[in-house]
Write an enzyme that holds these catalytic residues in place. Structure first.
Site, short mmCIF file in Angstrom:
data_model
loop_
_atom_site.label_atom_id
_atom_site.label_comp_id
_atom_site.label_asym_id
_atom_site.label_seq_id
_atom_site.Cartn_x
_atom_site.Cartn_y
_atom_site.Cartn_z
N GLY A 102 0.83 -1.21 0.00
CA GLY A 102 0.00 0.00 0.00
C GLY A 102 0.86 1.24 0.00
O GLY A 102 2.04 1.19 -0.35
N ASN A 103 0.27 2.35 0.36
CA ASN A 103 1.06 3.59 0.48
C ASN A 103 0.41 4.49 1.54
O ASN A 103 -0.63 4.14 2.09
CB ASN A 103 1.20 4.29 -0.87
CG ASN A 103 -0.15 4.66 -1.46
OD1 ASN A 103 -0.86 5.51 -0.93
ND2 ASN A 103 -0.54 3.98 -2.54
N TYR A 104 1.04 5.63 1.81
CA TYR A 104 0.62 6.47 2.94
C TYR A 104 -0.54 7.43 2.64
O TYR A 104 -0.86 8.27 3.47
CB TYR A 104 1.81 7.31 3.43
CG TYR A 104 2.91 6.49 4.05
CD1 TYR A 104 2.65 5.66 5.13
CD2 TYR A 104 4.21 6.56 3.56
CE1 TYR A 104 3.67 4.92 5.72
CE2 TYR A 104 5.23 5.82 4.13
CZ TYR A 104 4.95 5.00 5.22
OH TYR A 104 5.95 4.27 5.79
N SER A 105 -1.15 7.35 1.46
CA SER A 105 -2.22 8.29 1.14
C SER A 105 -3.37 8.18 2.15
O SER A 105 -3.82 7.08 2.46
CB SER A 105 -2.74 8.00 -0.27
OG SER A 105 -3.90 8.74 -0.51
N ALA A 172 -3.73 7.68 -4.94
CA ALA A 172 -2.35 7.22 -5.06
C ALA A 172 -2.43 5.74 -5.45
O ALA A 172 -2.59 4.87 -4.60
CB ALA A 172 -1.61 7.39 -3.75
#
Ligand code: C5P
Length: 292
Positions: A102-105, A172
């Site tokens: 995943g990512n930090y969005s 994102a």
């Protein structure tokens, strides 16, 4: 107490207090709660305060409060009848039943854009990845579609886009996903492990190809280096009408923050904006969308 009442009346709040009190997390959280009920906040000004200190907390000048109200009422109808697709948040790409890439969005910028469009009367389709349960939409004219992976986001967007006037792609999206999703939880063996990744569909580029005359497509570029040239390249490659650039080099911009600092780039123009709350940034972006 009446401020916390969920009423259908329009409530605009112009808070004024000493700078420390305004900056205090409880005040900020309370203002957010009020906004989440559909109320509107006119931010205080910065300057000399009754305490003789200087900072943010001055009651906004009455002329500016009136100007804000006039602008609010003139904008309220400005997107009536328009349909806007907005993507928000991260995508999660499954590795096994308990893990993902995943990512930090946080989804905050996309939700602020959805609220701003809805506030101006648009019908909003908000396609969002996994975001915190505190992220709520409060306008009846926002239809929220929850997705997890880039592929799911792609399917939802492909179906919706032909009937939209505009799309703002704020999510994102992971560029790669594991080639195979393990059916069972992957166990530790002591050896190194390799996850082979396959490319995800580029939602923005696909919508850029599908775009018909009269449709507007807006993208984001979150960059860490060569910001402007990278954004310019994406503007062309993905057939965006404009691109919103934010740089991780700017403090207070990008993922997880409540603020953002953007540059709006069109084929023949570029405009830098100061650091603002994501709600205020959303207004600038939607103003630009309306101009186009
Ligand atoms: O190429 P990059 O990911 O930096 O492009 C960013 C823009 O493209 C954003 O508007 C993002 O939402 C969109 N995007 C997309 N699908 C992808 C990757 C990015 O829609 N697979």
């Amino acid at each position: 107490a009446f401020l916390l009442n969920r009423s259908s009346d329009l409530l605009v709040i112009a808070p004024a207090m000493d700078l420390d009190m305004y900056a205090h997390p409880s005040t900020q959280q309370n203002l957010k709660t009020l906004q989440s009920y559909g109320n509107h906040v006119i931010e205080p000004g910065t300057g000399f305060l009754a305490s003789k200190l200087e900072g943010k907390g001055r009651m906004e000048e009455p002329e500016n409060i009136v100007a804000c109200l006039e602008q609010f009422f003139s904008q309220q109808e400005s997107l009536r009848g328009k349909k806007v697709l907005i993507t928000a948040g991260p995508t999660y790409e499954k590795i096994d039943p308990v893990r993902f890439i995943g990512n930090y969005s946080s989804g905050k910028m996309g939700f602020a854009l959805a609220n701003e469009c809805a506030n101006r009367g648009a019908q909003v389709e908000l396609v969002c990845g996994t975001v915190s349960s505190s992220m709520q939409v409060n306008y009846p004219n926002i239809h929220r579609i929850n997705v997890e992976s880039a592929q799911e986001m792609f399917e939802a967007c492909k179906e919706l886009f032909p009937s939209m006037d505009s799309a703002i792609l704020c999510a994102a999206v992971a560029d790669f996903a594991p080639e195979k999703v393990a059916e069972q939880k992957i166990k530790r063996t002591g050896d190194e492990m390799v996850i082979r990744l396959k490319p995800n569909p580029d939602i923005a580029a696909s919508l850029g190809q599908m775009k018909k005359q009269g449709q507007t497509l807006v993208g984001f570029a979150l960059e860490t280096n060569d910001e402007e040239s990278n954004a310019q390249a994406k503007l062309k490659k993905k057939n965006f009408d404009f691109i919103v650039l934010n740089s991780l080099k700017d403090e207070g911009a990008g993922f997880r923050t409540d603020t953002n600092k953007i540059t709006i780039i069109t084929a023949d123009n570029k405009k830098d904006y100061p650091l603002k709350s994501k709600e205020e940034v959303a207004k600038d972006i939607i103003d630009e969308l309306e101009r186009l």
